[in-house]
Design an enzyme around this catalytic site. Structure first.
Site, PDB file in Angstrom:
ATOM      1  N   ARG A 201       0.857  -1.185   0.000  1.00  0.00           N
ATOM      2  CA  ARG A 201       0.000   0.000   0.000  1.00  0.00           C
ATOM      3  C   ARG A 201       0.897   1.241   0.000  1.00  0.00           C
ATOM      4  O   ARG A 201       0.831   2.059   0.916  1.00  0.00           O
ATOM      5  CB  ARG A 201      -0.921   0.013   1.224  1.00  0.00           C
ATOM      6  CG  ARG A 201      -1.976  -1.097   1.227  1.00  0.00           C
ATOM      7  CD  ARG A 201      -2.999  -0.800   2.318  1.00  0.00           C
ATOM      8  NE  ARG A 201      -4.008  -1.835   2.412  1.00  0.00           N
ATOM      9  CZ  ARG A 201      -4.036  -2.781   3.352  1.00  0.00           C
ATOM     10  NH1 ARG A 201      -3.086  -2.815   4.269  1.00  0.00           N
ATOM     11  NH2 ARG A 201      -5.002  -3.675   3.379  1.00  0.00           N
ATOM     12  N   GLN A 230       6.931  -4.847   4.380  1.00  0.00           N
ATOM     13  CA  GLN A 230       6.865  -6.299   4.206  1.00  0.00           C
ATOM     14  C   GLN A 230       6.363  -6.702   2.819  1.00  0.00           C
ATOM     15  O   GLN A 230       6.081  -7.870   2.591  1.00  0.00           O
ATOM     16  CB  GLN A 230       5.960  -6.913   5.289  1.00  0.00           C
ATOM     17  CG  GLN A 230       6.447  -6.644   6.695  1.00  0.00           C
ATOM     18  CD  GLN A 230       5.701  -7.429   7.765  1.00  0.00           C
ATOM     19  OE1 GLN A 230       6.279  -7.831   8.762  1.00  0.00           O
ATOM     20  NE2 GLN A 230       4.417  -7.655   7.590  1.00  0.00           N
ATOM     21  N   ASN A 259       7.305 -11.031   4.782  1.00  0.00           N
ATOM     22  CA  ASN A 259       5.911 -10.864   5.202  1.00  0.00           C
ATOM     23  C   ASN A 259       5.630 -11.722   6.427  1.00  0.00           C
ATOM     24  O   ASN A 259       5.394 -12.929   6.316  1.00  0.00           O
ATOM     25  CB  ASN A 259       4.968 -11.240   4.058  1.00  0.00           C
ATOM     26  CG  ASN A 259       3.510 -11.036   4.445  1.00  0.00           C
ATOM     27  OD1 ASN A 259       3.207 -10.357   5.422  1.00  0.00           O
ATOM     28  ND2 ASN A 259       2.609 -11.629   3.691  1.00  0.00           N
ATOM     29  N   ASP A 286      -2.059   1.322  11.612  1.00  0.00           N
ATOM     30  CA  ASP A 286      -2.168   0.688  10.304  1.00  0.00           C
ATOM     31  C   ASP A 286      -1.656   1.620   9.217  1.00  0.00           C
ATOM     32  O   ASP A 286      -1.617   2.844   9.383  1.00  0.00           O
ATOM     33  CB  ASP A 286      -3.617   0.305  10.011  1.00  0.00           C
ATOM     34  CG  ASP A 286      -3.992  -1.049  10.599  1.00  0.00           C
ATOM     35  OD1 ASP A 286      -3.096  -1.738  11.122  1.00  0.00           O
ATOM     36  OD2 ASP A 286      -5.177  -1.423  10.533  1.00  0.00           O
ATOM     37  N   ASP A 288      -3.145   1.836   6.182  1.00  0.00           N
ATOM     38  CA  ASP A 288      -4.237   2.266   5.302  1.00  0.00           C
ATOM     39  C   ASP A 288      -5.250   3.117   6.055  1.00  0.00           C
ATOM     40  O   ASP A 288      -6.450   2.915   5.953  1.00  0.00           O
ATOM     41  CB  ASP A 288      -4.917   1.061   4.654  1.00  0.00           C
ATOM     42  CG  ASP A 288      -5.439   0.056   5.670  1.00  0.00           C
ATOM     43  OD1 ASP A 288      -5.029   0.131   6.847  1.00  0.00           O
ATOM     44  OD2 ASP A 288      -6.248  -0.810   5.290  1.00  0.00           O
ATOM     45  N   ASP A 398      -3.759  -7.998  18.703  1.00  0.00           N
ATOM     46  CA  ASP A 398      -4.058  -6.816  19.520  1.00  0.00           C
ATOM     47  C   ASP A 398      -4.947  -7.151  20.708  1.00  0.00           C
ATOM     48  O   ASP A 398      -4.719  -6.676  21.826  1.00  0.00           O
ATOM     49  CB  ASP A 398      -4.693  -5.717  18.671  1.00  0.00           C
ATOM     50  CG  ASP A 398      -5.807  -6.209  17.756  1.00  0.00           C
ATOM     51  OD1 ASP A 398      -6.277  -7.354  17.924  1.00  0.00           O
ATOM     52  OD2 ASP A 398      -6.219  -5.439  16.859  1.00  0.00           O
ATOM     53  N   HIS A 422     -10.536   4.380   8.606  1.00  0.00           N
ATOM     54  CA  HIS A 422      -9.978   3.100   8.158  1.00  0.00           C
ATOM     55  C   HIS A 422     -10.992   2.395   7.265  1.00  0.00           C
ATOM     56  O   HIS A 422     -12.199   2.605   7.380  1.00  0.00           O
ATOM     57  CB  HIS A 422      -9.674   2.248   9.402  1.00  0.00           C
ATOM     58  CG  HIS A 422      -8.873   1.007   9.139  1.00  0.00           C
ATOM     59  ND1 HIS A 422      -9.432  -0.138   8.625  1.00  0.00           N
ATOM     60  CD2 HIS A 422      -7.555   0.726   9.349  1.00  0.00           C
ATOM     61  CE1 HIS A 422      -8.492  -1.067   8.508  1.00  0.00           C
ATOM     62  NE2 HIS A 422      -7.346  -0.569   8.938  1.00  0.00           N
TER      63      HIS A 422
END
Length: 666
Positions: A201, A230, A259, A286, A288, A398, A422
């Site tokens: 991304r 990654q 990854n 994150d 994104d 998490d 998000h």
């Protein structure tokens, strides 16, 4: 001795985006007492009440982006009334009351213009609002008002906010600040390492880095911004990266590795932060997301003034519908061991349609078990004491960490006023595709570590029922990778690090053997719908069966799956089914079907296979019986190994192919 700390200030959206303006300022009249949030009676009565609670109270009174004078100033037009009782500008008094050392706050409002009125309000946990104080400007061009406000009455919930009414002329609310006197050992603000895991991304990630780097107010709080790269489509190759790099300069550190999923990326950021030892906190974020930089400052400030080291999480808004709040907090329901919003809250709440002041349930304080790592601040002290992330690739890393920290005495607070935008979970296929393996495996690993029930409560039975629902739905690939997930759980904790770099490819190879996982984007790639006999009485299966009918169907469908499929069903689908309609009770009535995926980009050809069903059903029963039988031993083994698995030394070994470190290096 005490010093004055700024807790929160009035802010406006940086990009003047009308879609988010309702999160900052509110021109609507509030109807706090319009809600009833407790009602008895039938399910239909409760559903009707829930629909009424969600009904928009917006009156169509619009604001114009030209009213935004600056990052902190807003123009109120003559005769208008405007409220700052909003997500980003109301003061979450109950959270400060419960979790911080702050006892009293001072609100300071500066208004430019004559004839204005400033009104200060508070709410209680039940949502009732009360006017606290009022001030008026005279003929002078600029007035500053201060209000001393106690936090004593906010044990269970409640907010402070202020409204401004303009007189005959426009007025500009130039600034508003919430400050407090705090012990002098809390005078200095902490600093943060931001850890961003990214994979393919590049533009999204580069734009996020630029947003962080260009905010001058945030800059003093930043120690290092780590990007764990990654992917193969790298952030450094984005056309936006040069701008991002220039904005952050020496604070940016891009780390390339294989990854290892979100957990491997975040664990690397945590390890780097702990080893460096210069930042007070590490924030997981994150790649994104679009962030509100002020939210990072607020999270750090709240962490600085918390009674004990505390994880401070942000909320998540929908990036495609920016006033929609995903959840106001999340818990792990212990009997089912499944994450969810607390029962007395609502998910996917549109604050443009139903603002903070007209939503009574938002005035209760919501306590949580964890916060998603789309935005979560973790004190370095907590990482040093409880360890780093579990090596789970994705899913449950998490939530498990939040539970682990909580057991060690470190709470998590999902803090209003700190948020990101998000991609919503609803646009993903993570219950059916390769992610189903990680959902299943990691949920059981987390439960073995933290479930308070001897055999995991309802987990084993619920997992078995879900397996059967996938089997009668012809979702054989999902059933098989979920089997593999449980076999990996049964193999014990020693293999978690070893599997981290390779398991995704292995799971994808396994599931692609099944037709229900062979996706096609072109509708013409599938044969046309055809069946020898039409549906009985023309029924197309779109009706939602009642509870009793579903129970009867659940008992009979496994028997039906053993019968030979209808003629033509192997070569031609019997129906085309939208993703939203692909429930087990509908899919189970067909012998084949074209089923679209939640992302709307592809579909698969499902075919019923009695022999495969029988084989996988036997496997389902055997694995779940074994899991139930071996639960006590497995729980003891996983708990004994937790400290070793999450230690910096063990993670250093996992990262060695990309760090080049020799064994024994610090």
């Amino acid at each position: 001795m005490t010093v004055t700390r700024l807790l929160q200030r009035q802010i406006l959206p940086l990009d003047r985006d009308l879609d988010v303006l309702a999160l900052y300022v509110d021109p609507e009249d509030a109807r706090l007492d319009a809600d009833k949030y407790e009602i008895g009676g039938s399910k239909a009565a409760k559903d009707l009440n829930n629909a009424a609670i969600r009904q928009s109270t917006a009156t169509g009174h619009k604001l114009h982006p030209d009213q935004i004078e600056s990052r902190t100033a807003f123009r109120v037009r003559s005769g208008d009334r405007l409220s700052f009782g909003t997500y980003f500008n109301a003061f979450p008094a109950s959270y400060w009351r419960r979790w911080s050392v702050v006892k009293q706050v001072t609100l300071t409002v500066t208004v430019a213009g004559a004839g204005a009125t400033v009104l200060v309000y508070k709410s209680m946990a039940k949502g009732h609002s009360q006017r606290v104080d009022t001030a008026h400007t005279g003929a002078e061009s600029r007035s500053t008002f201060t209000f001393d406000l106690s936090l004593t009455p906010f044990v269970d919930g409640g907010w402070y906010w202020y409204d401004v009414i303009a007189g005959d002329d426009d007025v500009v609310v130039e600034s508003a600040e919430w400050t407090a006197e705090v012990p002098d050992d809390r005078a200095e603000h902490g600093t943060v390492d931001i850890a961003i895991t990214t994979m393919n991304r590049p533009d999204f990630c580069a734009q996020l880095l630029t947003q962080i780097g260009e905010d001058a107010d945030l800059r003093p709080y930043l120690d290092t911004v780590f990007v764990m790269e990654q992917g193969t489509d790298k952030v450094v190759d984005s056309p936006d990266f040069a701008k991002a790099e220039a904005s952050l300069d020496s604070l940016l550190k891009v780390i390339e590795q294989g990854n290892l999923g979100g957990s491997g990326g975040y664990a690397r950021g945590q390890l780097e932060s702990v080893r460096k030892g210069t930042a007070t906190y590490a924030m997981m974020m994150d790649d994104d997301v679009v962030c509100e930089p002020e939210g990072i400052i607020r999270a750090i400030t709240f962490g600085d003034l918390a009674r004990r080291p505390t994880l401070v999480g942000g909320h998540m808004f929908n990036i495609y519908s920016r006033s929609r709040l995903h959840s106001f907090g999340e818990i792990v329901q212990p009997w089912r061991f499944w994450w969810q919003s607390p029962f007395d809250t609502y998910s996917d709440w549109d604050l443009a349609g139903r603002n903070l002041r007209s939503s009574r349930w938002l005035h209760k304080r919501v306590d949580v078990d964890f916060n998603g790592w789309f935005m979560c601040l973790i004190p370095r002290q907590v990482l040093e004491e409880v360890g780093l992330s579990l090596p789970l690739f994705i899913k449950w890393d998490d939530s498990e960490f939040g539970l682990r920290a909580k057991e060690a005495g470190y709470p998590t607070v999902t803090f209003p006023g700190a948020a990101v935008w998000h991609v919503p979970w609803t646009d993903k296929n993570d219950g059916l595709d390769w992610q189903a393996y990680f959902h299943q495996r990691n949920r059981f690993v987390a439960a073995l570590l933290h479930s308070p029930y001897p055999k995991g409560g309802r987990m084993v039975r619920e997992s078995r029922n879900h397996q059967i629902s996938h089997l009668v739905s012809m979702q054989y690939s999902t059933a098989e990778i979920r089997h593999q997930a449980l076999l990996d759980v049964l193999a014990g904790p020693d293999h978690l690090h070893e599997m981290l770099p390779t398991r995704l490819a292995e799971i994808n190879a396994l599931r692609k053997q099944y037709t229900d996982a062979q996706l096609e984007a072109d509708p013409d790639a599938f044969p046309p719908v055809r069946r020898k006999k039409p549906p009985r009485k023309g029924r197309d299966g779109t009706e939602i069966p009642g509870r009793l009918s579903q129970l009867v169907s659940a008992g009979l469908q496994p028997l039906r799956q053993l019968k030979p499929p209808r003629e033509l069903a192997r070569e031609h689908p019997e129906a085309e089914i939208r993703a939203m309609d692909a429930k087990w009770y509908r899919l189970a009535s067909y012998d084949s079907a074209i089923v679209s995926m939640n992302d709307g980009a592809s579909a698969a050809f499902y075919r019923r296979d009695p022999e495969l069903f029988r084989e996988l059903m036997v496997k389902t029963i055997e694995i779940h019986e074994r899991l139930k039988r071996e639960w006590p031993r497995l729980a003891e083994e996983y708990r004994a190994k937790l400290g070793e698995i999450t230690s910096p030394d063990t993670w250093s070994e996992t990262f060695r192919p990309w760090t080049g470190e020799q064994a024994g290096d610090d």
